[in-house]
Motif scaffolding. Structure first.
Motif: not given
Length: 69
Positions: A30, A32-37, A41
């Motif tokens: 939760r 994690l701010k952007q799924d692309a990263y 991460w």
């Protein structure tokens, strides 16, 4: 993940680092701010776990040396 952990650790510690990373990622997903990263991460978490394992090994070696002297 295996290649990153193997770059830091000996073979016997790689599985420990990978399992700790998977657990941490699951617990902290939760944050994690952007799924692309996600991959970046996750690798950063893996590197931190590898460093923690290395530090713990250094501490235990130092204690063993003191006891043997």
């Amino acid at each position: 993940m295996y290649k990153v952990a193997r770059g830091f650790l000996h073979e016997e510690d790689v599985v420990d680092a990978m399992s700790e990373t998977v657990l941490t990622c699951y617990e902290k997903i939760r944050t994690l701010k952007q799924d692309a990263y996600f991959k970046t991460w996750m690798i950063r978490i893996m590197i931190n776990h590898c460093k923690d394992i290395l530090c713990a090994q250094r501490r235990s070696i130092a204690v063993e040396r003191v006891c043997l002297s």
